[in-house]
Scaffold this motif. Structure first.
Motif, PDB file in Angstrom:
ATOM      1  N   ARG A 281      -2.580  -0.877  15.603  1.00 53.88           N
ATOM      2  CA  ARG A 281      -2.755  -2.164  14.945  1.00 53.88           C
ATOM      3  C   ARG A 281      -3.996  -2.034  14.077  1.00 53.88           C
ATOM      4  O   ARG A 281      -5.115  -1.931  14.588  1.00 53.88           O
ATOM      5  CB  ARG A 281      -2.904  -3.275  15.965  1.00 53.88           C
ATOM      6  N   LEU A 282      -3.788  -2.018  12.771  1.00 51.75           N
ATOM      7  CA  LEU A 282      -4.844  -1.728  11.808  1.00 51.75           C
ATOM      8  C   LEU A 282      -5.254  -2.987  11.055  1.00 51.75           C
ATOM      9  O   LEU A 282      -4.426  -3.862  10.797  1.00 51.75           O
ATOM     10  CB  LEU A 282      -4.368  -0.671  10.806  1.00 51.75           C
ATOM     11  N   ALA A 283      -6.523  -3.044  10.698  1.00 52.77           N
ATOM     12  CA  ALA A 283      -7.048  -4.158   9.917  1.00 52.77           C
ATOM     13  C   ALA A 283      -7.804  -3.605   8.719  1.00 52.77           C
ATOM     14  O   ALA A 283      -8.408  -2.531   8.789  1.00 52.77           O
ATOM     15  CB  ALA A 283      -7.967  -5.027  10.772  1.00 52.77           C
ATOM     16  N   GLY A 284      -7.814  -4.347   7.633  1.00 52.08           N
ATOM     17  CA  GLY A 284      -8.533  -3.926   6.433  1.00 52.08           C
ATOM     18  C   GLY A 284      -7.973  -4.611   5.212  1.00 52.08           C
ATOM     19  O   GLY A 284      -7.646  -5.797   5.238  1.00 52.08           O
ATOM     20  N   HIS A 285      -7.810  -3.842   4.137  1.00 54.89           N
ATOM     21  CA  HIS A 285      -7.238  -4.387   2.912  1.00 54.89           C
ATOM     22  C   HIS A 285      -6.965  -3.252   1.945  1.00 54.89           C
ATOM     23  O   HIS A 285      -7.624  -2.205   1.991  1.00 54.89           O
ATOM     24  CB  HIS A 285      -8.180  -5.395   2.251  1.00 54.89           C
ATOM     25  N   ALA A 294      -7.363   1.253  -4.102  1.00 51.53           N
ATOM     26  CA  ALA A 294      -8.310   1.408  -2.994  1.00 51.53           C
ATOM     27  C   ALA A 294      -7.644   0.981  -1.694  1.00 51.53           C
ATOM     28  O   ALA A 294      -6.717   0.164  -1.699  1.00 51.53           O
ATOM     29  CB  ALA A 294      -9.566   0.568  -3.241  1.00 51.53           C
ATOM     30  N   CYS A 295      -8.127   1.535  -0.596  1.00 50.73           N
ATOM     31  CA  CYS A 295      -7.613   1.142   0.717  1.00 50.73           C
ATOM     32  C   CYS A 295      -8.692   1.374   1.763  1.00 50.73           C
ATOM     33  O   CYS A 295      -9.390   2.393   1.730  1.00 50.73           O
ATOM     34  CB  CYS A 295      -6.360   1.942   1.072  1.00 50.73           C
ATOM     35  N   SER A 296      -8.817   0.437   2.679  1.00 54.21           N
ATOM     36  CA  SER A 296      -9.738   0.536   3.810  1.00 54.21           C
ATOM     37  C   SER A 296      -9.020  -0.005   5.035  1.00 54.21           C
ATOM     38  O   SER A 296      -8.618  -1.171   5.059  1.00 54.21           O
ATOM     39  CB  SER A 296     -11.004  -0.282   3.540  1.00 54.21           C
ATOM     40  N   LEU A 307     -10.547   5.460   4.607  1.00 55.35           N
ATOM     41  CA  LEU A 307     -10.655   4.761   3.337  1.00 55.35           C
ATOM     42  C   LEU A 307     -10.384   5.716   2.195  1.00 55.35           C
ATOM     43  O   LEU A 307     -10.646   6.923   2.288  1.00 55.35           O
ATOM     44  CB  LEU A 307     -12.032   4.129   3.192  1.00 55.35           C
ATOM     45  N   VAL A 308      -9.835   5.167   1.109  1.00 57.25           N
ATOM     46  CA  VAL A 308      -9.459   5.957  -0.053  1.00 57.25           C
ATOM     47  C   VAL A 308      -9.801   5.173  -1.311  1.00 57.25           C
ATOM     48  O   VAL A 308      -9.565   3.960  -1.385  1.00 57.25           O
ATOM     49  CB  VAL A 308      -7.946   6.275  -0.045  1.00 57.25           C
ATOM     50  N   LEU A 309     -10.352   5.854  -2.313  1.00 53.63           N
ATOM     51  CA  LEU A 309     -10.618   5.278  -3.631  1.00 53.63           C
ATOM     52  C   LEU A 309     -10.107   6.247  -4.679  1.00 53.63           C
ATOM     53  O   LEU A 309     -10.357   7.450  -4.595  1.00 53.63           O
ATOM     54  CB  LEU A 309     -12.119   5.048  -3.832  1.00 53.63           C
ATOM     55  N   VAL A 316      -0.361   6.539  -6.353  1.00 49.49           N
ATOM     56  CA  VAL A 316      -1.030   7.231  -5.249  1.00 49.49           C
ATOM     57  C   VAL A 316      -0.753   6.465  -3.957  1.00 49.49           C
ATOM     58  O   VAL A 316      -0.954   5.252  -3.889  1.00 49.49           O
ATOM     59  CB  VAL A 316      -2.546   7.344  -5.492  1.00 49.49           C
ATOM     60  N   GLY A 317      -0.306   7.156  -2.913  1.00 54.06           N
ATOM     61  CA  GLY A 317       0.041   6.509  -1.647  1.00 54.06           C
ATOM     62  C   GLY A 317      -1.173   6.269  -0.786  1.00 54.06           C
ATOM     63  O   GLY A 317      -1.359   6.925   0.249  1.00 54.06           O
ATOM     64  N   ILE A 318      -1.997   5.327  -1.172  1.00 53.81           N
ATOM     65  CA  ILE A 318      -3.293   5.131  -0.532  1.00 53.81           C
ATOM     66  C   ILE A 318      -3.176   4.718   0.933  1.00 53.81           C
ATOM     67  O   ILE A 318      -3.950   5.163   1.777  1.00 53.81           O
ATOM     68  CB  ILE A 318      -4.149   4.108  -1.310  1.00 53.81           C
TER      69      ILE A 318
END
Length: 448
Positions: A281-285, A294-296, A307-309, A316-318
């Motif tokens: 169960r993941l949280a972020g945005h 971007a992904c966190s 995290l990815v930028l 890109v499959g972030i």
């Protein structure tokens, strides 16, 4: 990390950059609140991007705005059930509550009227409100999930009105500085990647614009680095640095609405995107602005996040990359369970533990670390919840069916606990104990 782990992570990152034709990409893994690994591929100004290279965060900005709103709530300056009109009078959508705006259930239109806000200089607050006079509410507030960038422009103004300064100044003073996020800013500063679109049929780039979004800026304006975003990812995992309590961040991570139908795999809490996959169960945005993705994401239970930028508009499959980086880390270097150690227990609490019965069904009441109780069926499925103390012999449910409900300890004339009253359900030490106030009474002939 071990060299073999770092090689596996870098190889996964390199595969994404090469196969998805990203001009540049940086990524990191956080573990137990610390940056554990970071890497970069591609080129920024002729160099491999690093942990101090800025990229645009896009909608990850929303999580910081939501945090500022939750700080106001914790200070008693607003209630999440307050209608917007109570704090920002004069809009055409004032019936939506603050909680609905945070969770994208306000029914407010997804985008601001006029030109595409992500690619044009943004209007000020008054102009935004004027543009939303007619047709701003697309769905009945509270009826369903409907992602709204406009809603976060509104929340940014809400924060500004309460604090008497811009939403950005509030974010700087109350969040970025306390967390040591010195390389997060509304526009690029120092080493940064330029945003590009990649031609779909040729290896060519097109520069993308990055104007100031004005009143819509709280929906996606900020730029940041791997180092700063790692700190923010850890924050959402519970390492809050005093900016919010761990309990409030956990509340933000609780599911409010789903955006994918019956069996939820994605949804939203209070300003936080939620993903459920492969037992996690993941949280972020995630974040998307012209020229950037971007992904966190963080698994608060496992204490790991990624995290990815990247400076590519699309392709890109972030999200999957974040998931793979976490999985690779745990495969190569599984975390050690925390050592169990005995603790001091109040005898008055200890006497409450053990076997209780709801009717004929046995339950176990156990003490947990941190002074919590767990009440769960002794065997098999059923209603199980954790409880936190709120007063003498009084507890409140933290999760599942009994979340928010009150548990009270009943005692006999000698002061010995003889029943639990949980939201009118009576638990007794033996099934239908006649000494306990069983609703409806107990047949005087008893069991037969």
């Amino acid at each position: 990390m071990l060299a073999s782990t770092e090689l596996a992570l870098l190889r996964r990152l390199a595969h994404e950059q090469s196969s998805c034709r990203a001009p540049s990409i940086v990524a990191a893994v956080v573990r137990d609140g610390e940056l554990a690994w970071s890497g970069g591929r591609g080129r920024v100004d002729g160099e491999t991007p690093g942990a101090d290279t800025q990229y645009r965060l896009g909608s990850i900005t929303k999580t910081l705005v939501a945090t500022a709103v939750m700080r106001l709530r914790d200070e008693g300056k607003l209630d999440l059930n307050d209608p917007l009109e109570q704090h920002l009078p004069g809009t055409a959508f004032g019936s939506a509550t603050i909680a609905q705006l945070l969770s994208h259930t306000s029914g407010l239109t997804a985008e601001s009227p006029g030109s595409w806000w992500e690619r044009t200089v943004g209007a000020d607050w008054d102009a935004l409100v004027e543009s939303l006079k007619d047709g701003a509410t697309r769905l009945r507030p509270g009826s369903k999930f409907h992602y709204s960038n406009v809603g976060y422009g509104v929340l940014g103004e809400l924060v500004a009105r309460h604090r008497g300064q811009s939403w950005l100044d509030v974010i700087r003073a109350e969040i970025l500085r306390p967390l040591g996020m010195t390389r997060t800013s509304p526009h690029p500063e120092g080493a940064h990647a330029s945003g590009f679109a990649v031609h779909p049929f040729a290896d060519l780039l097109m520069p993308e614009p990055s104007p100031d979004a004005g009143a819509m800026a709280p929906a996606g304006q900020l730029w940041s680095t791997i180092t700063d975003l790692a700190r923010w990812t850890s924050f959402l995992g519970g390492h809050t640095g005093g900016v919010l309590s761990e309990q409030t961040v956990a509340e933000m991570r609780e599911m409010v609405t789903v955006d994918d139908g019956d069996a939820w795999t994605t949804g939203f809490g209070l300003g936080v995107m939620l993903i459920r996959t492969e037992g996690r169960r993941l949280a972020g945005h995630t974040g998307s602005m012209p020229g950037f993705l971007a992904c966190s994401l963080v698994d608060a239970n496992a204490g790991i996040g990624a995290l990815v930028l990247t400076n590519s508009t699309a392709g890109v499959g972030i999200t999957q990359l974040c998931l793979d980086l976490m999985k690779l880390t745990e495969q190569h270097e599984p975390s050690m369970p925390a050592e169990w150690q005995p603790s001091t227990v109040d005898p008055k609490l200890l006497e409450l533990t053990g076997l209780w019965h709801w009717g004929p069904t046995p339950y176990h009441l156990r003490l947990l670390p941190g002074g919590l109780f767990s009440l769960a069926p002794a065997d098999g499925p059923g209603r199980a919840s954790r409880f936190a103390p709120v007063g003498e012999d009084t507890w409140v449910g933290l999760d599942a069916y009994y979340a928010g409900e009150t548990l009270r300890v009943g005692r006999d004339s000698a002061g010995k606990p003889n029943h639990l009253d949980l939201a009118t359900f009576i638990f007794s030490r033996t099934p239908f104990d006649p000494a306990a106030p069983i609703p409806g009474g107990v047949d005087p002939e008893g069991w037969r």
